[in-house]
Design a protein around this motif. Structure first.
Motif, PDB file in Angstrom:
ATOM      1  N   TYR A  50       0.863  -1.185   0.000  1.00 16.92           N
ATOM      2  CA  TYR A  50       0.000   0.000   0.000  1.00 16.92           C
ATOM      3  C   TYR A  50       0.893   1.227   0.000  1.00 16.92           C
ATOM      4  CZ  TYR A  50      -3.320  -3.572   0.592  1.00 16.92           C
ATOM      5  OH  TYR A  50      -4.062  -4.709   0.362  1.00 16.92           O
ATOM      6  N   GLN A  51       0.822   1.948  -1.110  1.00 15.57           N
ATOM      7  CA  GLN A  51       1.696   3.098  -1.291  1.00 15.57           C
ATOM      8  C   GLN A  51       1.052   4.348  -0.715  1.00 15.57           C
ATOM      9  OE1 GLN A  51       2.562   5.067  -5.249  1.00 15.57           O
ATOM     10  NE2 GLN A  51       4.515   4.058  -4.815  1.00 15.57           N
ATOM     11  N   TRP A  52       1.754   4.957   0.224  1.00 15.82           N
ATOM     12  CA  TRP A  52       1.350   6.237   0.813  1.00 15.82           C
ATOM     13  C   TRP A  52       2.056   7.328   0.030  1.00 15.82           C
ATOM     14  CZ3 TRP A  52      -1.370   7.259   5.526  1.00 15.82           C
ATOM     15  CH2 TRP A  52      -1.904   6.131   6.125  1.00 15.82           C
ATOM     16  N   GLU A  53       1.283   8.225  -0.525  1.00 15.02           N
ATOM     17  CA  GLU A  53       1.830   9.363  -1.251  1.00 15.02           C
ATOM     18  C   GLU A  53       1.753  10.578  -0.334  1.00 15.02           C
ATOM     19  OE1 GLU A  53       0.233  11.864  -4.926  1.00 15.02           O
ATOM     20  OE2 GLU A  53       0.718   9.776  -5.437  1.00 15.02           O
ATOM     21  N   LEU A  54       2.906  11.127  -0.019  1.00 14.33           N
ATOM     22  CA  LEU A  54       2.988  12.243   0.922  1.00 14.33           C
ATOM     23  C   LEU A  54       3.541  13.460   0.193  1.00 14.33           C
ATOM     24  CD1 LEU A  54       4.748  10.143   3.697  1.00 14.33           C
ATOM     25  CD2 LEU A  54       2.298  10.499   3.422  1.00 14.33           C
ATOM     26  N   PRO A  55       2.662  14.367  -0.231  1.00 17.26           N
ATOM     27  CA  PRO A  55       3.136  15.544  -0.947  1.00 17.26           C
ATOM     28  C   PRO A  55       3.938  16.465  -0.021  1.00 17.26           C
ATOM     29  CG  PRO A  55       0.755  15.278  -1.180  1.00 17.26           C
ATOM     30  CD  PRO A  55       1.218  14.321  -0.140  1.00 17.26           C
ATOM     31  N   GLY A  56       5.088  16.887  -0.494  1.00 13.67           N
ATOM     32  CA  GLY A  56       5.888  17.869   0.222  1.00 13.67           C
ATOM     33  C   GLY A  56       5.776  19.204  -0.485  1.00 13.67           C
ATOM     34  N   GLU A  57       6.566  20.156  -0.039  1.00 17.28           N
ATOM     35  CA  GLU A  57       6.502  21.472  -0.671  1.00 17.28           C
ATOM     36  C   GLU A  57       7.047  21.441  -2.093  1.00 17.28           C
ATOM     37  OE1 GLU A  57       7.781  24.834   1.527  1.00 17.28           O
ATOM     38  OE2 GLU A  57       6.996  24.045   3.405  1.00 17.28           O
ATOM     39  N   LYS A  58       8.111  20.651  -2.326  1.00 14.76           N
ATOM     40  CA  LYS A  58       8.722  20.632  -3.654  1.00 14.76           C
ATOM     41  C   LYS A  58       8.690  19.261  -4.315  1.00 14.76           C
ATOM     42  CE  LYS A  58      11.584  24.572  -2.775  1.00 14.76           C
ATOM     43  NZ  LYS A  58      12.801  25.258  -3.051  1.00 14.76           N
ATOM     44  N   GLN A  59       8.504  18.205  -3.548  1.00 14.53           N
ATOM     45  CA  GLN A  59       8.450  16.864  -4.128  1.00 14.53           C
ATOM     46  C   GLN A  59       7.607  15.940  -3.255  1.00 14.53           C
ATOM     47  OE1 GLN A  59      12.561  15.752  -4.272  1.00 14.53           O
ATOM     48  NE2 GLN A  59      12.556  14.846  -2.257  1.00 14.53           N
ATOM     49  N   GLN A  60       7.237  14.809  -3.852  1.00 15.20           N
ATOM     50  CA  GLN A  60       6.434  13.832  -3.122  1.00 15.20           C
ATOM     51  C   GLN A  60       7.327  12.730  -2.571  1.00 15.20           C
ATOM     52  OE1 GLN A  60       3.528  12.325  -5.822  1.00 15.20           O
ATOM     53  NE2 GLN A  60       2.270  14.142  -5.712  1.00 15.20           N
ATOM     54  N   THR A  61       6.902  12.179  -1.438  1.00 14.46           N
ATOM     55  CA  THR A  61       7.562  11.028  -0.850  1.00 14.46           C
ATOM     56  C   THR A  61       6.582   9.872  -0.905  1.00 14.46           C
ATOM     57  OG1 THR A  61       8.791  12.442   0.671  1.00 14.46           O
ATOM     58  CG2 THR A  61       8.615  10.131   1.267  1.00 14.46           C
ATOM     59  N   HIS A  62       7.095   8.671  -1.140  1.00 12.62           N
ATOM     60  CA  HIS A  62       6.250   7.481  -1.170  1.00 12.62           C
ATOM     61  C   HIS A  62       6.740   6.479  -0.130  1.00 12.62           C
ATOM     62  CE1 HIS A  62       5.568   9.147  -5.230  1.00 12.62           C
ATOM     63  NE2 HIS A  62       4.339   8.751  -4.986  1.00 12.62           N
ATOM     64  N   LEU A  63       5.795   5.925   0.603  1.00 11.75           N
ATOM     65  CA  LEU A  63       6.062   4.844   1.539  1.00 11.75           C
ATOM     66  C   LEU A  63       5.294   3.626   1.060  1.00 11.75           C
ATOM     67  CD1 LEU A  63       5.464   6.665   4.963  1.00 11.75           C
ATOM     68  CD2 LEU A  63       7.657   6.210   3.863  1.00 11.75           C
ATOM     69  N   ASN A  64       5.946   2.495   0.964  1.00  7.76           N
ATOM     70  CA  ASN A  64       5.283   1.257   0.564  1.00  7.76           C
ATOM     71  C   ASN A  64       5.185   0.364   1.793  1.00  7.76           C
ATOM     72  OD1 ASN A  64       5.128   2.077  -2.151  1.00  7.76           O
ATOM     73  ND2 ASN A  64       7.234   1.465  -2.465  1.00  7.76           N
ATOM     74  N   LEU A  65       3.960   0.154   2.273  1.00  8.01           N
ATOM     75  CA  LEU A  65       3.723  -0.560   3.520  1.00  8.01           C
ATOM     76  C   LEU A  65       2.842  -1.785   3.305  1.00  8.01           C
ATOM     77  CD1 LEU A  65       2.915   2.511   5.815  1.00  8.01           C
ATOM     78  CD2 LEU A  65       5.142   1.473   5.385  1.00  8.01           C
ATOM     79  N   THR A  66       2.962  -2.744   4.207  1.00  6.19           N
ATOM     80  CA  THR A  66       2.070  -3.900   4.200  1.00  6.19           C
ATOM     81  C   THR A  66       0.685  -3.452   4.699  1.00  6.19           C
ATOM     82  OG1 THR A  66       2.546  -4.524   6.472  1.00  6.19           O
ATOM     83  CG2 THR A  66       3.992  -5.458   4.751  1.00  6.19           C
ATOM     84  N   ALA A  67      -0.276  -4.354   4.631  1.00  8.96           N
ATOM     85  CA  ALA A  67      -1.627  -4.038   5.129  1.00  8.96           C
ATOM     86  C   ALA A  67      -1.582  -3.721   6.622  1.00  8.96           C
ATOM     87  CB  ALA A  67      -2.577  -5.196   4.853  1.00  8.96           C
ATOM     88  N   ASP A  68      -0.876  -4.545   7.404  1.00  6.64           N
ATOM     89  CA  ASP A  68      -0.785  -4.297   8.847  1.00  6.64           C
ATOM     90  C   ASP A  68      -0.083  -2.978   9.154  1.00  6.64           C
ATOM     91  OD1 ASP A  68      -2.114  -6.652   9.454  1.00  6.64           O
ATOM     92  OD2 ASP A  68      -0.267  -7.800   9.799  1.00  6.64           O
ATOM     93  N   GLU A  69       0.990  -2.683   8.426  1.00  6.85           N
ATOM     94  CA  GLU A  69       1.705  -1.422   8.625  1.00  6.85           C
ATOM     95  C   GLU A  69       0.821  -0.228   8.272  1.00  6.85           C
ATOM     96  OE1 GLU A  69       6.294  -2.884   7.744  1.00  6.85           O
ATOM     97  OE2 GLU A  69       5.009  -2.318   6.061  1.00  6.85           O
TER      98      GLU A  69
END
Length: 80
Positions: A50-69
């Motif tokens: 499950y990819q979390w897309e976290l928009p920042g001021e100048k770029q996006q960060t992505h976190l790839n987590l399991t269902a439990d995470e």
């Protein structure tokens, strides 16, 4: 965040019916959390994460987590 929401999310993640989630708080000032976070399932090396897309001021960060995470992250950030 209500326990009912968490239960529904866990059910959707386990059943493979989860499609996406957008969390937004346009009124939040400062703080560590982005104003908007998006979650969607993606396939990496033949495994669903499950990819979390976290928009920042100048770029996006992505976190790839399991269902439990993913459930744990929601509970930690937004309360259980």
């Amino acid at each position: 965040m209500t326990q009912e929401f968490i239960t529904l999310l866990q059910t959707a993640l386990q059943a493979g019916t989860f499609r996406s989630l957008t969390l937004a708080d346009r009124f939040r000032k400062g703080g560590e959390l982005p104003h908007k976070q998006m979650v969607r399932p993606i396939l990496i090396k033949e495994q669903v994460v499950y990819q979390w897309e976290l928009p920042g001021e100048k770029q996006q960060t992505h976190l790839n987590l399991t269902a439990d995470e993913t459930v744990n992250r929601l509970q930690e950030q937004f309360g259980s």
